[in-house]
Scaffold this motif. Structure first.
Motif, PDB file in Angstrom:
ATOM      1  N   ILE A 279       0.894  -1.034   0.053  1.00 16.41           N
ATOM      2  CA  ILE A 279      -0.236  -0.160  -0.057  1.00 16.41           C
ATOM      3  C   ILE A 279       0.763   1.261   0.159  1.00 16.41           C
ATOM      4  CG2 ILE A 279      -1.883   1.199   1.075  1.00 16.41           C
ATOM      5  CD1 ILE A 279      -2.158  -1.593   3.046  1.00 16.41           C
ATOM      6  N   GLY A 280       0.665   2.121  -1.041  1.00 20.53           N
ATOM      7  CA  GLY A 280       1.595   3.249  -0.782  1.00 20.53           C
ATOM      8  C   GLY A 280       0.864   4.600  -1.656  1.00 20.53           C
ATOM      9  N   ARG A 281       1.433   5.649  -1.124  1.00 17.36           N
ATOM     10  CA  ARG A 281       0.774   6.728  -1.880  1.00 17.36           C
ATOM     11  C   ARG A 281       0.770   6.758  -3.307  1.00 17.36           C
ATOM     12  NH1 ARG A 281       1.162  10.754   2.479  1.00 17.36           N
ATOM     13  NH2 ARG A 281       2.827  10.124   4.149  1.00 17.36           N
ATOM     14  N   ALA A 282      -0.329   7.263  -3.896  1.00 18.06           N
ATOM     15  CA  ALA A 282      -0.566   7.032  -5.205  1.00 18.06           C
ATOM     16  C   ALA A 282       0.541   7.231  -6.329  1.00 18.06           C
ATOM     17  CB  ALA A 282      -2.150   7.567  -5.731  1.00 18.06           C
ATOM     18  N   ALA A 283       1.061   8.649  -6.006  1.00 17.32           N
ATOM     19  CA  ALA A 283       2.003   8.892  -7.006  1.00 17.32           C
ATOM     20  C   ALA A 283       3.311   8.106  -6.847  1.00 17.32           C
ATOM     21  CB  ALA A 283       2.380  10.282  -6.675  1.00 17.32           C
ATOM     22  N   ILE A 284       3.543   7.642  -5.467  1.00 19.99           N
ATOM     23  CA  ILE A 284       4.693   6.737  -5.472  1.00 19.99           C
ATOM     24  C   ILE A 284       4.452   5.322  -6.296  1.00 19.99           C
ATOM     25  CG2 ILE A 284       5.839   5.269  -3.831  1.00 19.99           C
ATOM     26  CD1 ILE A 284       5.812   7.680  -2.027  1.00 19.99           C
ATOM     27  N   MET A 285       3.234   4.699  -6.061  1.00 18.72           N
ATOM     28  CA  MET A 285       2.956   3.583  -6.390  1.00 18.72           C
ATOM     29  C   MET A 285       2.761   3.445  -8.003  1.00 18.72           C
ATOM     30  SD  MET A 285       2.677   1.538  -4.006  1.00 18.72           S
ATOM     31  CE  MET A 285       1.861   0.116  -4.348  1.00 18.72           C
ATOM     32  N   ASP A 286       2.683   4.564  -8.682  1.00 18.64           N
ATOM     33  CA  ASP A 286       2.487   4.626 -10.101  1.00 18.64           C
ATOM     34  C   ASP A 286       3.825   4.848 -10.806  1.00 18.64           C
ATOM     35  OD1 ASP A 286      -0.213   4.134 -10.557  1.00 18.64           O
ATOM     36  OD2 ASP A 286      -0.848   6.341 -10.317  1.00 18.64           O
ATOM     37  N   ALA A 287       4.644   4.912  -9.841  1.00 17.41           N
ATOM     38  CA  ALA A 287       6.062   5.122 -10.444  1.00 17.41           C
ATOM     39  C   ALA A 287       6.608   4.052 -11.706  1.00 17.41           C
ATOM     40  CB  ALA A 287       7.184   5.348  -9.554  1.00 17.41           C
ATOM     41  N   PRO A 288       6.470   2.836 -11.282  1.00 15.76           N
ATOM     42  CA  PRO A 288       7.110   1.619 -12.229  1.00 15.76           C
ATOM     43  C   PRO A 288       6.150   1.485 -13.256  1.00 15.76           C
ATOM     44  CG  PRO A 288       6.757   0.806  -9.865  1.00 15.76           C
ATOM     45  CD  PRO A 288       6.130   2.120  -9.979  1.00 15.76           C
ATOM     46  N   GLU A 289       6.704   1.200 -14.512  1.00 17.21           N
ATOM     47  CA  GLU A 289       6.050   1.172 -15.633  1.00 17.21           C
ATOM     48  C   GLU A 289       5.064  -0.123 -15.791  1.00 17.21           C
ATOM     49  OE1 GLU A 289       6.490   3.001 -18.617  1.00 17.21           O
ATOM     50  OE2 GLU A 289       7.822   4.389 -17.328  1.00 17.21           O
ATOM     51  N   PRO A 290       4.231   0.097 -16.579  1.00 16.63           N
ATOM     52  CA  PRO A 290       3.203  -1.272 -16.802  1.00 16.63           C
ATOM     53  C   PRO A 290       3.891  -2.373 -17.130  1.00 16.63           C
ATOM     54  CG  PRO A 290       2.379   0.742 -17.745  1.00 16.63           C
ATOM     55  CD  PRO A 290       3.582   1.229 -17.400  1.00 16.63           C
ATOM     56  N   GLY A 291       3.445  -3.463 -16.410  1.00 15.26           N
ATOM     57  CA  GLY A 291       4.503  -4.868 -16.571  1.00 15.26           C
ATOM     58  C   GLY A 291       5.567  -5.063 -15.566  1.00 15.26           C
ATOM     59  N   GLY A 292       5.952  -3.874 -14.999  1.00 11.46           N
ATOM     60  CA  GLY A 292       7.105  -3.839 -14.131  1.00 11.46           C
ATOM     61  C   GLY A 292       6.927  -4.749 -12.833  1.00 11.46           C
ATOM     62  N   LEU A 293       5.502  -4.914 -12.347  1.00 14.05           N
ATOM     63  CA  LEU A 293       5.340  -5.345 -11.269  1.00 14.05           C
ATOM     64  C   LEU A 293       4.110  -6.595 -11.492  1.00 14.05           C
ATOM     65  CD1 LEU A 293       4.507  -2.164  -8.963  1.00 14.05           C
ATOM     66  CD2 LEU A 293       6.702  -3.631  -9.079  1.00 14.05           C
ATOM     67  N   GLY A 294       4.043  -7.567 -10.706  1.00 20.47           N
ATOM     68  CA  GLY A 294       2.892  -8.468 -10.765  1.00 20.47           C
ATOM     69  C   GLY A 294       3.493  -9.978 -10.277  1.00 20.47           C
ATOM     70  N   GLY A 295       2.611 -10.753 -10.757  1.00 20.06           N
ATOM     71  CA  GLY A 295       2.759 -12.159 -10.447  1.00 20.06           C
ATOM     72  C   GLY A 295       1.736 -13.090 -10.930  1.00 20.06           C
ATOM     73  N   THR A 296       1.986 -14.182 -11.234  1.00 20.82           N
ATOM     74  CA  THR A 296       1.206 -15.310 -11.742  1.00 20.82           C
ATOM     75  C   THR A 296      -0.001 -15.318 -10.695  1.00 20.82           C
ATOM     76  OG1 THR A 296       2.815 -16.277 -13.210  1.00 20.82           O
ATOM     77  CG2 THR A 296       0.600 -17.556 -12.807  1.00 20.82           C
ATOM     78  N   TYR A 297       0.350 -15.648  -9.339  1.00 17.33           N
ATOM     79  CA  TYR A 297      -0.777 -15.949  -8.339  1.00 17.33           C
ATOM     80  C   TYR A 297      -1.014 -14.823  -7.761  1.00 17.33           C
ATOM     81  CZ  TYR A 297       0.169 -20.989  -9.557  1.00 17.33           C
ATOM     82  OH  TYR A 297       0.205 -21.943 -10.164  1.00 17.33           O
ATOM     83  N   ALA A 298      -0.211 -13.718  -7.887  1.00 17.89           N
ATOM     84  CA  ALA A 298      -0.750 -12.583  -7.148  1.00 17.89           C
ATOM     85  C   ALA A 298      -2.009 -12.117  -6.959  1.00 17.89           C
ATOM     86  CB  ALA A 298       0.322 -11.321  -7.751  1.00 17.89           C
ATOM     87  N   GLY A 299      -2.470 -11.886  -5.834  1.00 19.14           N
ATOM     88  CA  GLY A 299      -3.826 -11.385  -5.583  1.00 19.14           C
ATOM     89  C   GLY A 299      -4.926 -12.468  -5.939  1.00 19.14           C
ATOM     90  N   ASN A 300      -4.483 -13.818  -5.714  1.00 24.50           N
ATOM     91  CA  ASN A 300      -5.227 -15.008  -5.991  1.00 24.50           C
ATOM     92  C   ASN A 300      -6.767 -14.543  -5.512  1.00 24.50           C
ATOM     93  OD1 ASN A 300      -6.593 -17.455  -4.609  1.00 24.50           O
ATOM     94  ND2 ASN A 300      -5.699 -17.944  -6.666  1.00 24.50           N
ATOM     95  N   PRO A 301      -7.751 -14.935  -6.489  1.00 24.92           N
ATOM     96  CA  PRO A 301      -9.161 -14.696  -6.062  1.00 24.92           C
ATOM     97  C   PRO A 301      -9.650 -15.245  -4.990  1.00 24.92           C
ATOM     98  CG  PRO A 301      -9.126 -15.403  -8.412  1.00 24.92           C
ATOM     99  CD  PRO A 301      -7.777 -15.677  -7.792  1.00 24.92           C
ATOM    100  N   LEU A 302      -9.191 -16.436  -4.646  1.00 19.92           N
ATOM    101  CA  LEU A 302      -9.708 -17.303  -3.299  1.00 19.92           C
ATOM    102  C   LEU A 302      -9.085 -16.464  -2.255  1.00 19.92           C
ATOM    103  CD1 LEU A 302      -8.896 -20.893  -4.179  1.00 19.92           C
ATOM    104  CD2 LEU A 302     -11.439 -19.687  -4.191  1.00 19.92           C
ATOM    105  N   ALA A 303      -7.967 -15.942  -2.327  1.00 21.01           N
ATOM    106  CA  ALA A 303      -7.234 -15.232  -1.247  1.00 21.01           C
ATOM    107  C   ALA A 303      -8.008 -13.779  -1.027  1.00 21.01           C
ATOM    108  CB  ALA A 303      -5.763 -15.053  -1.261  1.00 21.01           C
ATOM    109  N   CYS A 304      -8.202 -13.356  -2.136  1.00 20.12           N
ATOM    110  CA  CYS A 304      -8.859 -11.870  -2.068  1.00 20.12           C
ATOM    111  C   CYS A 304     -10.245 -12.087  -1.215  1.00 20.12           C
ATOM    112  CB  CYS A 304      -9.083 -11.468  -3.500  1.00 20.12           C
ATOM    113  SG  CYS A 304      -7.595 -10.861  -4.207  1.00 20.12           S
ATOM    114  N   ALA A 305     -10.864 -13.218  -1.683  1.00 16.39           N
ATOM    115  CA  ALA A 305     -12.315 -13.477  -0.962  1.00 16.39           C
ATOM    116  C   ALA A 305     -12.351 -13.645   0.343  1.00 16.39           C
ATOM    117  CB  ALA A 305     -13.104 -14.611  -1.557  1.00 16.39           C
ATOM    118  N   ALA A 306     -11.132 -14.345   0.820  1.00 14.15           N
ATOM    119  CA  ALA A 306     -10.771 -14.553   2.203  1.00 14.15           C
ATOM    120  C   ALA A 306     -10.663 -13.000   3.037  1.00 14.15           C
ATOM    121  CB  ALA A 306      -9.582 -15.489   2.506  1.00 14.15           C
ATOM    122  N   ALA A 307      -9.928 -12.206   2.269  1.00 10.78           N
ATOM    123  CA  ALA A 307      -9.407 -10.988   3.003  1.00 10.78           C
ATOM    124  C   ALA A 307     -10.356 -10.022   3.251  1.00 10.78           C
ATOM    125  CB  ALA A 307      -8.247 -10.294   1.810  1.00 10.78           C
ATOM    126  N   LEU A 308     -11.293 -10.155   2.124  1.00 11.26           N
ATOM    127  CA  LEU A 308     -12.725  -9.281   2.274  1.00 11.26           C
ATOM    128  C   LEU A 308     -13.337  -9.559   3.672  1.00 11.26           C
ATOM    129  CD1 LEU A 308     -13.722  -8.836  -1.377  1.00 11.26           C
ATOM    130  CD2 LEU A 308     -12.682  -7.054  -0.032  1.00 11.26           C
TER     131      LEU A 308
END
Length: 427
Positions: A279-308
């Motif tokens: 979690i970060g300040r919006a301007a900081i978080m938008d610094a990396p170029e598209p595609g520079g961040l992520g992961g195949t399983y990152a933010g898995n739907p089951l885990a997101c449902a659990a987190a909510l």
């Protein structure tokens, strides 16, 4: 099936590099209780290392995951995105412990969160240096290990570590380190090794986890914030272990009133499902170029449902207040135990909310760490039916991470078991 059979299979199938605290194997868990494959019952004061603040298999978490299972389990957010990821990000942005707009990216593990926080900080500042603290723990990937302030077992035989990472002593009074000592070391670092204009970020745990459950002094956090503002450095709060009501606040750094720029989260975010985030300040978080961040399983739907569901439980079951109640009751009991002569000597009972630690020493009135007695305590606790963890740079800290949903009767039972273990461990 027996614990001994599974231990034998484990030794033959799994490398020794992944250690396990106890040779007992889980068969079932519910809230703050565990049962092994032989039917033995345990009160859980470890919480999967601060992962199940909402308890094992909270009904609302289980139901949310079950509903998600019936819809879809994986698409990869970078291919076909989905609403639960966005909903978690929105909830975390609203909870962010800093002013102004926030953005959140999700991952799977705490180490992924801290490592990506470094990438984001470097992209946002155009700098490379990272400063962390002795005793700090930030994960086991190579960059996370470089930030971690402990050699054995996290760095031994894995070197060389990546460059541009430096450590400062963490202030702990009975370790002989003051805030002034830490700041003098920082002045020396800036003179001898790296200029402030090459530093991208400080990263600090509001309460050190593996390092011994020592709270970062508010005076130190305030000075770090001042230095960040003066030199264009970012402040990263590693809330992987302190987050989500454990300290009696949603995030541990909220106790200080200091605002970070980036927050890393994981562990209890999804109630036992693998999910982490930055979690970060919006301007900081938008610094990396598209595609520079992520992961195949990152933010898995089951885990997101659990987190909510977890975030709902924290709010609706008043777990911030419950953490403070658990902490007060636990510290009161430990204070009474510390005055006795029939237990191993303990001191420095501490911790905000329900993130409680204390030190085991060789004798009353002097700080001489006793890691051997600490091991006897954890083994005696297991024999009593209590899952208990140690930590600390000297291996002499007992940490208590009981689920915040623990019923009063189970908490009392666990404290009685702990008391008996402290007696049994005295030679």
């Amino acid at each position: 099936m027996s614990n001994a059979d599974l231990l034998d299979r484990r030794l033959r199938a799994v490398p020794r590099g992944v250690a396990t605290a106890y040779p007992v194997y889980a068969a079932k868990a519910d809230n703050a209780e565990l049962w092994d494959v032989e039917g033995n019952r345990y009160v859980d004061f470890a919480g999967g290392i601060a992962v199940v603040n909402t308890g094992h298999r909270h009904p609302r978490v289980v139901e949310a995951v079950r509903r998600q299972l019936d819809a879809y389990t994986h698409t990869c957010f970078q291919v076909i995105p989905y609403e639960p990821y966005i909903a978690v990000a929105e909830r975390l942005n609203a909870l962010a412990p800093f002013s102004g707009p926030a953005k959140t990216i999700l991952f799977s593990t705490g180490a992924e969160a801290t490592e990506n926080a470094v990438k984001i900080a470097r992209a946002a500042t155009g700098r490379s240096g990272i400063i962390s603290f002795a005793g700090g723990f930030h994960g086991r990937t190579l960059v996370a290990s470089a930030m971690t302030g402990k050699v054995v077992p996290y760095k031994k035989n894995f070197g060389p570590m990546p460059p541009e990472f430096w450590h400062l002593p963490f202030p702990v009074a009975h370790h002989g380190v003051s805030v002034a000592d830490t700041l003098r070391s920082l002045e020396f670092l800036f003179r001898a090794d790296v200029e402030p204009s090459r530093v991208a970020a400080f990263i600090i745990e509001p309460v050190q986890g593996e390092g011994g459950f020592y709270e970062a002094p508010h005076e130190l956090l305030a000075e770090l914030r001042r230095l960040c503002d003066a030199h264009g450095i970012l402040l990263i709060a590693d809330e992987v272990q302190t987050g989500f009501a454990r300290t009696g606040r949603m995030f541990g750094i909220e106790h200080s009133g200091i605002e970070p720029d980036i927050v890393t989260v994981a562990k209890s975010l999804a109630g036992g499902f693998p999910l982490s985030g930055v979690i970060g300040r919006a301007a900081i978080m938008d610094a990396p170029e598209p595609g520079g961040l992520g992961g195949t399983y990152a933010g898995n739907p089951l885990a997101c449902a659990a987190a909510l569901a977890v975030l709902d439980v924290i709010d609706q079951e008043n777990l911030l207040a419950r953490a403070n109640q658990i902490g007060a009751a636990t510290k009161e009991r430990l204070t009474a135990i510390a005055s006795r002569n029939d237990v191993v000597p303990i001191m420095a009972i501490r911790g905000p909310g329900a993130m409680i630690g204390f030190d085991i020493v060789r004798e009353h009135g002097a700080y001489q760490p006793d890691p051997e007695a600490t091991k006897r305590v954890t083994q005696a606790a297991l024999a009593e039916g209590l899952v208990l963890l140690s930590c600390g740079v000297f291996g002499n800290v007992i940490r208590i991470l009981v689920p915040l949903t623990v019923p009063d009767a189970i908490l009392e039972e666990g404290l009685q078991k702990l008391e008996r273990a402290l007696v049994a461990a005295r030679l």
